[in-house]
Design a protein around this motif. Structure first.
Motif, short mmCIF file in Angstrom:
data_model
loop_
_atom_site.label_atom_id
_atom_site.label_comp_id
_atom_site.label_asym_id
_atom_site.label_seq_id
_atom_site.Cartn_x
_atom_site.Cartn_y
_atom_site.Cartn_z
N ASP A 147 2.67 -5.61 3.90
CA ASP A 147 1.33 -5.99 3.46
C ASP A 147 0.50 -4.77 3.11
OD1 ASP A 147 1.73 -8.67 3.68
OD2 ASP A 147 1.02 -8.80 5.75
N GLN A 148 0.64 -3.71 3.84
CA GLN A 148 -0.12 -2.50 3.58
C GLN A 148 0.18 -1.95 2.20
OE1 GLN A 148 0.80 0.32 6.60
NE2 GLN A 148 -1.14 0.05 7.63
N GLU A 149 1.41 -1.94 1.82
CA GLU A 149 1.80 -1.41 0.51
C GLU A 149 1.23 -2.28 -0.61
OE1 GLU A 149 6.03 -1.25 0.72
OE2 GLU A 149 6.03 0.63 1.80
N GLN A 150 1.19 -3.59 -0.38
CA GLN A 150 0.65 -4.48 -1.39
C GLN A 150 -0.84 -4.24 -1.57
OE1 GLN A 150 1.64 -8.53 -0.36
NE2 GLN A 150 3.83 -8.21 -0.68
N ARG A 151 -1.60 -4.06 -0.46
CA ARG A 151 -3.04 -3.82 -0.54
C ARG A 151 -3.31 -2.50 -1.24
NH1 ARG A 151 -4.80 -5.78 5.38
NH2 ARG A 151 -4.49 -7.94 4.94
N LEU A 153 -1.52 -1.03 -3.52
CA LEU A 153 -1.24 -1.19 -4.94
C LEU A 153 -2.38 -1.93 -5.61
CD1 LEU A 153 0.79 -0.75 -7.24
CD2 LEU A 153 1.77 -2.97 -6.67
N VAL A 154 -2.91 -3.00 -5.00
CA VAL A 154 -4.00 -3.79 -5.57
C VAL A 154 -5.22 -2.91 -5.69
CG1 VAL A 154 -5.55 -5.74 -5.16
CG2 VAL A 154 -3.09 -6.00 -4.83
N GLU A 155 -5.53 -2.10 -4.71
CA GLU A 155 -6.69 -1.23 -4.75
C GLU A 155 -6.54 -0.19 -5.86
OE1 GLU A 155 -7.38 0.42 -0.90
OE2 GLU A 155 -7.79 -1.55 -0.04
N VAL A 161 -8.99 -0.44 -13.30
CA VAL A 161 -9.72 -1.43 -14.08
C VAL A 161 -11.18 -0.97 -14.17
CG1 VAL A 161 -10.56 -3.79 -14.12
CG2 VAL A 161 -8.19 -3.31 -13.56
N LYS A 162 -11.74 -0.46 -13.13
CA LYS A 162 -13.12 -0.01 -13.13
C LYS A 162 -13.29 1.17 -14.03
CE LYS A 162 -14.16 -1.57 -8.50
NZ LYS A 162 -14.43 -1.15 -7.14
N VAL A 163 -12.35 2.07 -14.12
CA VAL A 163 -12.44 3.26 -14.93
C VAL A 163 -12.42 2.86 -16.41
CG1 VAL A 163 -11.22 5.37 -15.56
CG2 VAL A 163 -11.40 4.69 -13.20
N ASN A 164 -11.65 1.94 -16.78
CA ASN A 164 -11.55 1.51 -18.18
C ASN A 164 -12.78 0.73 -18.50
OD1 ASN A 164 -9.13 2.71 -18.63
ND2 ASN A 164 -7.94 0.92 -18.10
#
Length: 164
Positions: A147-151, A153-155, A161-164
């Motif tokens: 679960d940690q690795e998934q979070r 990656l999402v972050e 997305v915010k940078v673009n």
């Protein structure tokens, strides 16, 4: 010598017989003989004139025959020339038709090749996409097993997305 010189009486009677014969021939035979000779002369002249006429007619017929032969030869040559031209036209038309058919076959083959090429490229793209998805899926499963690795990656994606 008596045998060599005839007597005067014999000469007289021979002369009378000769003159009588001459009178009878002149009276009865001379006119028919002269008539027959004239008739014969006329028939010979007529035959000569007929022969000359026949000769002229034969020359005319020969000239007409030569003229007809020349016309027939000219007609034959004309027909042969027309036949050669027709054969040449037919040959050219056949070559043009064959060329058109060959061009059509080539263009059809090229179109078929392009279609098959496009289909093959689409198939390859689909296979590459499928393989990429399968590889990505396997990589993500290994990497994002917890679960940690998934979070994380999402972050990370959210930051992008915010940078673009």
């Amino acid at each position: 010598m008596d045998l060599l010189t005839p007597g005067l009486g014999l000469i007289f009677w021979q002369l009378v017989g000769f003159l009588g014969l001459l009178f009878l021939l002149g009276k009865f035979a001379w006119k028919p003989i002269l008539g027959a000779l004239k008739e014969r002369e006329q028939s010979i002249e007529s035959a000569l004139a007929s022969a000359e006429s026949a000769k002229l007619e034969m020359q005319q017929l020969k000239a007409d025959n030569e003229k007809l032969l020349d016309e027939a030869r000219a007609e034959r040559d004309k027909i042969l020339h027309q036949a050669k031209e027709a054969a040449k036209a037919i040959e050219e038309e056949a070559q043009a038709n064959a060329s058109k058919r060959a061009d059509k076959i080539i263009s059809d083959a090229e179109a078929s090749i392009e279609t098959k090429k496009a289909a093959a490229l689409a198939d390859i793209k689909n296979q590459v996409a499928d393989l990429s998805l399968q590889i990505t899926e396997k990589l993500l499963r290994q990497k994002l097993a917890s679960d940690q690795e998934q979070r994380a990656l999402v972050e990370e994606y959210l930051k992008d997305v915010k940078v673009n």
